[in-house]
Design an enzyme around this catalytic site. Sequence first.
Site, PDB file in Angstrom:
ATOM      1  N   TRP A 137      -0.595   3.212 -18.040  1.00  0.00           N
ATOM      2  CA  TRP A 137      -0.979   3.174 -16.628  1.00  0.00           C
ATOM      3  C   TRP A 137      -0.455   4.460 -15.964  1.00  0.00           C
ATOM      4  O   TRP A 137       0.657   4.892 -16.222  1.00  0.00           O
ATOM      5  CB  TRP A 137      -0.374   1.937 -15.942  1.00  0.00           C
ATOM      6  CG  TRP A 137      -0.612   1.981 -14.459  1.00  0.00           C
ATOM      7  CD1 TRP A 137      -1.775   1.694 -13.817  1.00  0.00           C
ATOM      8  CD2 TRP A 137       0.330   2.382 -13.461  1.00  0.00           C
ATOM      9  NE1 TRP A 137      -1.625   1.896 -12.460  1.00  0.00           N
ATOM     10  CE2 TRP A 137      -0.332   2.312 -12.210  1.00  0.00           C
ATOM     11  CE3 TRP A 137       1.663   2.803 -13.492  1.00  0.00           C
ATOM     12  CZ2 TRP A 137       0.293   2.653 -11.015  1.00  0.00           C
ATOM     13  CZ3 TRP A 137       2.290   3.142 -12.297  1.00  0.00           C
ATOM     14  CH2 TRP A 137       1.599   3.051 -11.081  1.00  0.00           C
ATOM     15  N   ASP A 159     -10.273  -1.220   0.482  1.00  0.00           N
ATOM     16  CA  ASP A 159      -9.790  -1.627  -0.842  1.00  0.00           C
ATOM     17  C   ASP A 159      -9.290  -3.066  -0.816  1.00  0.00           C
ATOM     18  O   ASP A 159      -9.597  -3.849   0.101  1.00  0.00           O
ATOM     19  CB  ASP A 159      -8.706  -0.628  -1.301  1.00  0.00           C
ATOM     20  CG  ASP A 159      -8.675  -0.435  -2.796  1.00  0.00           C
ATOM     21  OD1 ASP A 159      -8.084  -1.305  -3.477  1.00  0.00           O
ATOM     22  OD2 ASP A 159      -9.234   0.551  -3.310  1.00  0.00           O
ATOM     23  N   ASP A 160      -8.513  -3.411  -1.796  1.00  0.00           N
ATOM     24  CA  ASP A 160      -7.989  -4.755  -2.028  1.00  0.00           C
ATOM     25  C   ASP A 160      -7.337  -5.361  -0.772  1.00  0.00           C
ATOM     26  O   ASP A 160      -6.618  -4.666  -0.056  1.00  0.00           O
ATOM     27  CB  ASP A 160      -6.929  -4.614  -3.142  1.00  0.00           C
ATOM     28  CG  ASP A 160      -6.535  -5.944  -3.734  1.00  0.00           C
ATOM     29  OD1 ASP A 160      -6.987  -6.978  -3.241  1.00  0.00           O
ATOM     30  OD2 ASP A 160      -5.755  -5.918  -4.706  1.00  0.00           O
ATOM     31  N   LYS A 188     -16.371  -0.523  -5.255  1.00  0.00           N
ATOM     32  CA  LYS A 188     -15.373  -0.179  -6.276  1.00  0.00           C
ATOM     33  C   LYS A 188     -15.110  -1.464  -7.055  1.00  0.00           C
ATOM     34  O   LYS A 188     -14.593  -2.430  -6.510  1.00  0.00           O
ATOM     35  CB  LYS A 188     -14.102   0.323  -5.589  1.00  0.00           C
ATOM     36  CG  LYS A 188     -12.965   0.663  -6.536  1.00  0.00           C
ATOM     37  CD  LYS A 188     -11.790   1.229  -5.725  1.00  0.00           C
ATOM     38  CE  LYS A 188     -10.564   1.488  -6.545  1.00  0.00           C
ATOM     39  NZ  LYS A 188      -9.427   1.921  -5.700  1.00  0.00           N
ATOM     40  N   TRP A 189     -15.508  -1.490  -8.327  1.00  0.00           N
ATOM     41  CA  TRP A 189     -15.378  -2.693  -9.180  1.00  0.00           C
ATOM     42  C   TRP A 189     -14.127  -2.499 -10.024  1.00  0.00           C
ATOM     43  O   TRP A 189     -14.110  -1.699 -10.953  1.00  0.00           O
ATOM     44  CB  TRP A 189     -16.626  -2.831 -10.035  1.00  0.00           C
ATOM     45  CG  TRP A 189     -16.679  -4.008 -10.950  1.00  0.00           C
ATOM     46  CD1 TRP A 189     -15.756  -4.374 -11.884  1.00  0.00           C
ATOM     47  CD2 TRP A 189     -17.720  -4.989 -11.048  1.00  0.00           C
ATOM     48  NE1 TRP A 189     -16.149  -5.501 -12.545  1.00  0.00           N
ATOM     49  CE2 TRP A 189     -17.357  -5.902 -12.063  1.00  0.00           C
ATOM     50  CE3 TRP A 189     -18.932  -5.185 -10.393  1.00  0.00           C
ATOM     51  CZ2 TRP A 189     -18.160  -6.985 -12.434  1.00  0.00           C
ATOM     52  CZ3 TRP A 189     -19.730  -6.258 -10.765  1.00  0.00           C
ATOM     53  CH2 TRP A 189     -19.340  -7.153 -11.766  1.00  0.00           C
ATOM     54  N   ASP A 190     -13.100  -3.256  -9.680  1.00  0.00           N
ATOM     55  CA  ASP A 190     -11.789  -3.076 -10.302  1.00  0.00           C
ATOM     56  C   ASP A 190     -11.549  -4.143 -11.368  1.00  0.00           C
ATOM     57  O   ASP A 190     -12.252  -5.171 -11.422  1.00  0.00           O
ATOM     58  CB  ASP A 190     -10.725  -3.178  -9.196  1.00  0.00           C
ATOM     59  CG  ASP A 190      -9.420  -2.478  -9.534  1.00  0.00           C
ATOM     60  OD1 ASP A 190      -9.238  -2.083 -10.699  1.00  0.00           O
ATOM     61  OD2 ASP A 190      -8.581  -2.351  -8.622  1.00  0.00           O
ATOM     62  N   MET A 191     -10.560  -3.941 -12.210  1.00  0.00           N
ATOM     63  CA  MET A 191     -10.219  -4.887 -13.283  1.00  0.00           C
ATOM     64  C   MET A 191      -8.768  -4.595 -13.648  1.00  0.00           C
ATOM     65  O   MET A 191      -8.494  -3.572 -14.257  1.00  0.00           O
ATOM     66  CB  MET A 191     -11.155  -4.584 -14.456  1.00  0.00           C
ATOM     67  CG  MET A 191     -11.248  -5.632 -15.520  1.00  0.00           C
ATOM     68  SD  MET A 191      -9.923  -5.502 -16.725  1.00  0.00           S
ATOM     69  CE  MET A 191     -10.631  -6.350 -18.098  1.00  0.00           C
ATOM     70  N   ASN A 192      -7.862  -5.483 -13.207  1.00  0.00           N
ATOM     71  CA  ASN A 192      -6.453  -5.104 -13.238  1.00  0.00           C
ATOM     72  C   ASN A 192      -5.581  -5.785 -14.276  1.00  0.00           C
ATOM     73  O   ASN A 192      -4.361  -5.766 -14.142  1.00  0.00           O
ATOM     74  CB  ASN A 192      -5.839  -5.329 -11.854  1.00  0.00           C
ATOM     75  CG  ASN A 192      -6.224  -4.215 -10.907  1.00  0.00           C
ATOM     76  OD1 ASN A 192      -5.933  -3.053 -11.160  1.00  0.00           O
ATOM     77  ND2 ASN A 192      -6.916  -4.559  -9.842  1.00  0.00           N
ATOM     78  N   CYS A 209     -13.454   0.913 -12.131  1.00  0.00           N
ATOM     79  CA  CYS A 209     -12.022   1.170 -12.022  1.00  0.00           C
ATOM     80  C   CYS A 209     -11.335   0.088 -12.829  1.00  0.00           C
ATOM     81  O   CYS A 209     -11.861  -1.026 -12.941  1.00  0.00           O
ATOM     82  CB  CYS A 209     -11.643   1.068 -10.541  1.00  0.00           C
ATOM     83  SG  CYS A 209      -9.879   1.051 -10.209  1.00  0.00           S
ATOM     84  N   ASP A 251      -4.581   5.805 -11.292  1.00  0.00           N
ATOM     85  CA  ASP A 251      -3.859   5.504 -10.057  1.00  0.00           C
ATOM     86  C   ASP A 251      -2.859   6.610  -9.725  1.00  0.00           C
ATOM     87  O   ASP A 251      -2.260   6.588  -8.650  1.00  0.00           O
ATOM     88  CB  ASP A 251      -3.118   4.161 -10.189  1.00  0.00           C
ATOM     89  CG  ASP A 251      -4.039   2.994  -9.877  1.00  0.00           C
ATOM     90  OD1 ASP A 251      -5.132   3.225  -9.327  1.00  0.00           O
ATOM     91  OD2 ASP A 251      -3.670   1.846 -10.194  1.00  0.00           O
TER      92      ASP A 251
HETATM   93  C1  DGJ Z   1      -5.939  -0.732  -8.973  1.00  0.00           C
HETATM   94  C2  DGJ Z   1      -6.772   0.421  -8.520  1.00  0.00           C
HETATM   95  O1  DGJ Z   1      -6.745   1.444  -9.468  1.00  0.00           O
HETATM   96  C3  DGJ Z   1      -6.266   0.895  -7.173  1.00  0.00           C
HETATM   97  O2  DGJ Z   1      -6.963   2.031  -6.769  1.00  0.00           O
HETATM   98  C4  DGJ Z   1      -6.412  -0.221  -6.190  1.00  0.00           C
HETATM   99  O3  DGJ Z   1      -7.767  -0.506  -5.997  1.00  0.00           O
HETATM  100  C5  DGJ Z   1      -5.667  -1.455  -6.676  1.00  0.00           C
HETATM  101  N1  DGJ Z   1      -6.026  -1.806  -8.004  1.00  0.00           N
HETATM  102  C6  DGJ Z   1      -5.908  -2.612  -5.772  1.00  0.00           C
HETATM  103  O4  DGJ Z   1      -5.343  -3.767  -6.243  1.00  0.00           O
END
Ligand code: DGJ
Length: 737
Positions: A199, A366-367, A476-480, A526, A548
Amino acid sequence: MNITYHEKNRVFKLDTERTSYCIGIVDEENFVGHIYYGRKLSDDNLGYLMRTGEPPFVPSENNRDRTSFLDSFPMEYTGNNLGDYRESTLSVRTAGGHTGVSLSYVAHHIYDGKPALEGLPATFGDRTECKTLELVCEDKILGLQVLLSYSIFADNDAIARSVRVVNQSGEPVYLTKVLSACIDMDNDEYEMITLHGSWARERMIQTRPVALGKQSVSSVRGESSHQEHPFMAWKQKHTTEEAGDIYGMHFVYSGNFLAQIEAGQFGTIRAVMGIHPENFCWKLEPGESFQAPEVICVYSSEGIGGMTRNLHDLYRNHLIRGEYKDKKRPILINNWEATYFDFNTEKLLDIARQASRLGIEMLVMDDGWFGERNDDNTSLGDWQVNESKLRGGLKYLVDEVNKLGMKFGIWFEPEMISPDSRLYREHPDWAIAIPGRTGSLARNQYVLDLTRKEVRDYVYDMVAAVLHSANIEYVKWDMNRQLSDIGSYGLPADRQGELLHRQVLALYEMQDRLTREFPGLLLENCSGGGARFDPGMLYYSPQIWCSDDTDAVERLSIQAGTAMIYPLSSMGAHVSDCPNHTVGRTTPFETRGYVALAGTFGYELDVTKIPEADRARIPDQVAMYHQYHDLVCQGDYYRIAHYADNHFYDCYEVVAKDKSEALITYIQVLNRPNYHSRRIRIPGLAPDKTYVIANIQDWPEIRQTEYRGDTLHYAGLNIPPLWGDFQGRLMHLKALS
Ligand code: DGJ
């Protein structure tokens, strides 16, 4: 581009503009062998290179040493458990529990164009742009047909390979491994290039000697990952940025993968790439087929840079799609680093008002705008607007932003579910989990089981409803989090091994649906930064958030690794505030702008709070983006010096396709006392053209303004030392007509 079949010698030859690839069919059993991959050859009769006349000979002449033949013959695609002890590309388990596959050529088709891969992302081209060779192979005993597909391009040197397995038998068969490509060739003391990271540290370039045995990169995390990347190259020791042989393989896929080079006892290597076999088992019923994803193969004799430019062109012309394929992307400002979860309508509008005055073109929320999400512990899956934060609702906010002349974008994380969410309380079985085992949380969230149609439809409908509710022009389609506890309440016992691949197919289906229903939408993928920056996602979104880590110095290495294989137009890059939120470093605002210019360009800061001096620089940065956008996004990229190698400075260049101009970015990361100027060689220009430094006012130390292209390439230019660390400059060269 041409594909020929030399019937007498049973040799196929695929020719791109600068490369040739040859395949031979040998012996009575019709083994499909690899003959040659490299520089373009005029001869199409290369059958003599097939090692059939040397010990251990082909089975028809020496069946007592059959395993020796199978274990040494250069195969195009390999079965398993019958005597080839190198890495296999296809393994099966029959209904009776047995393994063992052997493939023989049966027929072939050569045709114009390139078929789409059902449900999968893939490079594309029409009948004038592509030609395809399809080798039909079979294992008679199993009743399996295996179709090996090779497509070439008129305007590119890449070869796109894929594999389809068809069950023609009367009973189910379990595929336990289906890799997508294999290249067997003689070893040449190769070095392997891969990308690794973490990360905030994605895609660092790593080079190591190819040693005897296996060396690989892989992911079993359910996504292509921060840690390793579905790409590998192998090059000769003396290959540089500008010259020498290099081969590369790149996987058009976003889930688990294996990329491996095995150097063997007979001085050969086997390079394979495909879906990682761990946790993979696909039940194929009679009549069904399994399509393995595409692998892009490249060869260049023009060094690492030659491979880079080849891939950039391939992805810009034959992978990225949609309205924004070649269109200028709006300069966006994202509120993540500006506010994190602490925002409301007024705060966002303050940012938008200030941003619009400075020339920024889109606000991205964003989030934190939905459910009860005031931190990252809750509400994923509850995609309803939190009206206590967004008073007046989403439409009001979007309309107000539009009135400022700005577009509006929004963040989602559709693949996820928080245990603390209405959705989870209603459907706890919708999360990926192993029954009876407490699931492993990451960022306090689980992954939704998208292999179930009712789950993906439900989530998709929520996302679509939000997008229909206001004039939203970007997502922005995120996946964390990565996947774990691989188990589905929706799949039967003998199909649990399909979950990981089905999950990726489901993601593709959802993004396909989204881009069809909202064709004007700009989609940016993302994944906790850049954990799913891969060619598969690029097929759905023309840009992907790179990392990030927005620190200008860290970004030099992240973007260098990314740009080695992806076009600059695809790399999400923003100017952020200092001290940087990831590493605490303070760099000049101008330098942050120069580094972000190598990507999609935007801001990730609270423009109402940054120092006045920085704010005052934004209009110039906006103008810089507009001036250089076409050149940066469409030109040829050359890496000149890499900070990760020399630890002092970084330099790269983009040259217009017609050689009429070039932009050189020079970042002096660390100053050195008592040090004279640095000689930089500038490649890629027209040798016989005269170039002027169009922005000579930015280079008061340089007295001469005119140079010949060949002089700049071979003799170079002296770049004066700059005062201080983290100093950046652009040099714009223009050809005199
Ligand atoms: C991870 C993304 O990379 C960030 O830019 C941001 O959108 C956060 N998630 C939000 O939880």
